[in-house]
Design a protein around this motif. Structure first.
Motif, mmCIF file in Angstrom:
data_model
loop_
_atom_site.group_PDB
_atom_site.id
_atom_site.type_symbol
_atom_site.label_atom_id
_atom_site.label_comp_id
_atom_site.label_asym_id
_atom_site.label_seq_id
_atom_site.Cartn_x
_atom_site.Cartn_y
_atom_site.Cartn_z
ATOM 1 N N LYS A 339 -8.994 -0.147 -0.865
ATOM 2 C CA LYS A 339 -8.663 1.108 -1.548
ATOM 3 C C LYS A 339 -8.163 2.100 -0.507
ATOM 4 O O LYS A 339 -8.525 1.990 0.679
ATOM 5 N N ASP B 8 -2.243 -6.826 -10.370
ATOM 6 C CA ASP B 8 -3.295 -5.929 -10.863
ATOM 7 C C ASP B 8 -3.895 -5.161 -9.695
ATOM 8 O O ASP B 8 -4.055 -5.707 -8.604
ATOM 9 N N LYS B 9 -4.227 -3.918 -9.949
ATOM 10 C CA LYS B 9 -4.972 -3.130 -8.956
ATOM 11 C C LYS B 9 -5.841 -2.125 -9.696
ATOM 12 O O LYS B 9 -5.355 -1.381 -10.554
ATOM 13 N N ARG B 10 -7.102 -2.134 -9.359
ATOM 14 C CA ARG B 10 -8.048 -1.221 -9.995
ATOM 15 C C ARG B 10 -8.617 -0.264 -8.966
ATOM 16 O O ARG B 10 -8.860 -0.655 -7.828
ATOM 17 N N TYR B 11 -8.807 0.987 -9.336
ATOM 18 C CA TYR B 11 -9.591 1.936 -8.538
ATOM 19 C C TYR B 11 -10.840 2.222 -9.359
ATOM 20 O O TYR B 11 -10.798 3.063 -10.254
ATOM 21 N N GLY B 13 -12.954 2.125 -12.264
ATOM 22 C CA GLY B 13 -12.683 1.768 -13.656
ATOM 23 C C GLY B 13 -11.228 1.972 -14.057
ATOM 24 O O GLY B 13 -10.822 1.605 -15.155
ATOM 25 N N LYS B 15 -7.289 1.353 -14.089
ATOM 26 C CA LYS B 15 -6.313 0.295 -13.818
ATOM 27 C C LYS B 15 -5.021 0.948 -13.332
ATOM 28 O O LYS B 15 -4.266 1.512 -14.132
ATOM 29 N N ASP B 18 -1.276 -2.925 -13.889
ATOM 30 C CA ASP B 18 -1.802 -3.748 -14.969
ATOM 31 C C ASP B 18 -0.794 -4.849 -15.295
ATOM 32 O O ASP B 18 -0.026 -4.745 -16.239
ATOM 33 N N ASP B 54 -5.717 -6.723 -6.531
ATOM 34 C CA ASP B 54 -6.859 -7.425 -7.113
ATOM 35 C C ASP B 54 -6.440 -8.732 -7.778
ATOM 36 O O ASP B 54 -7.251 -9.628 -7.954
#
Lengths: 351, 311
Positions: A339, B8-11, B13, B15, B18, B54
């Protein structure tokens, strides 16, 4: 030359502030050494001129090295703590991450550039450091050993500060964290040492740190002062030299107690004649050794002297701390990250 | 040059990406357009080796930026959406420093720096400290920094953000020049007019997905159902003209404003000719007949409106 080091040196040394600090530092150390000289001159009246100058040289050397060690503990965290966090705050860090610099090059450049200013400060006072050599009583090897331990301490505290800087979310947190760790290593270990001496005093001297004798003192292993003093003045040699009452005395007394030599004189049966070994009320170590085989006598009087030297342990501990700090710091600056790392200031700027 | 598939990449919760798909050909200039928070910067960070993904796969110049970042960085020039400067360095020293970090050989650093300062029109400011440069100059210097190792690919995140109109024009010319030099450029902006005219391809990004991709004409014909027509005619004959155009089933959204009749027309040039001929035959003197192509903003609004409706 490491590009990060080259740029930092260029940027740091360009400002007038750098010249001012070098001037102020040299002046301060010069005044302090003059003070040491006055103290030494007052202490060694009544002895022969040759002996007196040698003792004065030694007194000044010990004072200077202790001051330099203290300066390192006080200055290095301030120099190194901002190394990474300031790059993050001014948003130059991602620009460095996408270059072909490896994380360890980046960290190494930051560490050496932080220490470059310290090296300049040490270089500026070289003439002052040379003064005790002129007076005598100190060998070049002792000066080099002391400087080596001071530099090792600087590298260790610098590495820890760089690691703290790599993890910190703000400059303030980085500086605070770095100083806390430096003070823990440099000063808090003294408090721990007193605690250890109190706890492990012999039964008839419970609660009296001065009753401590002939046991290992684990808390002084990571203490840079003890490491330096032990490396410069091996206690065994100190006993043989006869008299020691300079600024190192307090450290050598503790080191000797660890070896089983204390205030209570220990009678022994020497090869030639019996004698007494111990520390007098003035802090001087008074020794009366047989002339024909002093080493054998010392070994007999204090078998615990075979307890290994502290400085080796200090070096091992410091090198381990340095290695772990640098590896962990490199891990924190490696990209891609899972991140984005945002400091408080860069988060505000982005928002 | 770049291939992103189902990324995909999440921080936490959220997205950010997507299932994003994007293909960038070598030598093209691809504009990423989308509102703030659409996923433009995140996708650029993933391409630029700064952020891990991700899920999905990404290759840049045939290498995975997550597993071989060092190889990708050799061909990549990245310019983020913020300035990153060392205030006490001059513009020349700034470029020299980054040239050395990019392993430009020592004997070439000087010439590379001079060439880049010339390219971004900052040679007269070479010895000025960076903190004395204007915002536009800083942005051009930042672009020069991204070019120090002569990368094949440039990733420019909101390069014109905060620039005045003159600086924007200079930057656009610079990007056009880089395209002529054969560089592949990926450029993002939420100011759509910035991208029109310099991009060979556009990707409309919204909610972490590429909603439309292609050149401007392809996207326009695929997504925009009609063309806007503007006809200029005398005020006294507006009512007659209204009657004629309103009677045509291809016409909608008719609007009159100061002697101009505007409407949306479904169909091709044949429909346009038929309408114009009908007006002329009815005796309406048409002094101007203009077909406006749908602009980027219109296309963008239409695409994002479709997505909102689907959801």
């Amino acid at each position: 030359m490491n590009p990060v080091l080259a740029r930092e040196v260029k940027e740091r040394f360009r400002t007038r502030r750098a010249s001012f600090w070098v001037f102020a530092w040299t002046l301060l150390v010069g005044l302090f050494v003059y003070l040491l000289y006055l103290m030494a001159r007052g202490s060694y009246t009544g002895v022969g001129r040759l002996v007196a100058t040698g003792l004065m040289g030694r007194f000044m050397f010990e004072g200077i090295t202790l001051v330099l060690m203290t300066a390192v503990i006080m200055v290095v965290p301030g120099l190194a703590a901002l190394a990474i966090v300031s790059e993050r705050e001014r948003q130059t860090f991602p620009l460095l991450q996408v270059t072909q610099l490896k994380p360890m090059q980046l960290i190494g450049g930051k560490l050496w550039s932080s220490l470059a200013f310290l090296l300049l400060l040490l270089l500026a006072i070289t003439p002052v450091m040379a003064l005790p050599l002129l007076y005598g009583g100190v060998g070049v090897d002792e000066v080099l050993i002391a400087l080596g331990m001071i530099l090792l301490t600087a590298v260790t505290l610098g590495s820890v500060s760089i690691y703290v800087s790599a993890r910190a979310k703000s400059s303030r947190a980085a500086v605070a964290g770095s100083y806390v760790i430096a003070f823990l290593i440099g000063f808090f270990t003294f408090a721990l040492m007193i605690g250890e001496m109190l706890v492990f005093s012999p039964n008839d001297n419970v609660g009296d740190p001065f009753g401590f004798q002939g046991r290992e003192l684990y808390t002084i292993w990571p203490n840079p002062y003890f490491g330096m003093v032990d490396a410069v003045v091996a206690p065994l040699n100190e006993i043989q030299s006869g008299v020691e009452a300079g600024p190192y005395a307090v450290f050598t007394q503790v080191l000797l107690r660890r070896q089983g030599v204390g205030f209570n004189p220990v009678p022994f049966e020497g090869v030639g004649r019996g004698g007494v070994i111990g520390v007098g009320d003035d802090g001087a170590i008074a020794v009366d050794l047989p002339k024909d085989d002093p080493a054998a006598a010392v070994a007999q009087v204090a078998p615990a002297l075979r307890r290994g030297p502290i400085w080796v342990r200090t070096i091992v501990i410091f090198l381990t701390i340095t290695l772990i700090s640098l590896i962990r710091a490199a891990a924190w600056v490696r990209a891609p990250a899972s991140k984005p790392f945002l400091t408080r200031r860069s988060r505000n700027a982005t928002a | 040059m770049i291939s992103m598939q189902q990324v995909d990449k999440r921080y936490g919760g959220l997205k950010a990406l997507d299932g994003l798909d994007l293909e960038v050909e070598e030598g093209s200039v691809v504009g990423l357009i989308g509102p703030n928070g659409a996923g433009k910067t995140t996708s650029m960070l993933v391409m630029s080796t700064l952020l891990g993904r991700d899920g999905g796969s990404v290759t840049v110049a045939g290498e995975d930026p997550q597993h071989s970042p060092e190889k990708v960085r050799k061909v990549l020039g990245y310019m983020p959406d913020f300035f990153g400067f060392y205030d006490h360095l001059t513009a020349r020293e700034y470029l020299e420093f980054f040239a050395s970090t990019q392993h430009v050989p020592g004997d070439q650093i000087l010439s590379v720096t001079e060439d880049l300062l010339g390219l971004v029109d900052l040679d007269h400011k070479a010895d000025a400290e960076v903190n004395t440069l204007s915002r536009g100059m800083k942005q051009r210097l930042s672009l020069a920094r991204a070019l120090v190792h002569d990368p094949r690919l440039l990733i420019l995140d909101e390069p014109a953000s905060g620039l005045d109109p003159r600086a924007r024009v200079q930057l656009r010319e610079l990007i056009a020049e880089l395209s002529r030099m054969g560089k592949t450029v990926v450029i993002s902006s939420h100011i759509l007019s910035e991208l029109e005219g310099i991009c060979t391809h556009l990707a409309v990004v919204d909610r972490g997905k590429v909603r439309a991709f292609g050149d401007l004409n392809q996207i326009r014909s695929a997504l925009v159902s009609g063309r806007r027509v503007v006809a200029r005619l005398p005020d006294e004959q507006v009512d007659q003209a209204l009657e004629i155009v309103n009677g045509d089933p291809a016409v909608s959204e008719v609007d009159v404003e100061r002697g101009r009749l505007r409407f949306m027309m479904a169909g091709d040039d044949e429909v346009s000719s038929r309408l114009l001929a009908g007006l002329v035959e009815a005796g309406v003197p048409v002094s101007e007949w203009r077909l406006d192509a749908a602009g980027l903003e219109e296309i963008f609004l239409q695409i994002t409106a479709q997505d909102e409706a689907e959801q």
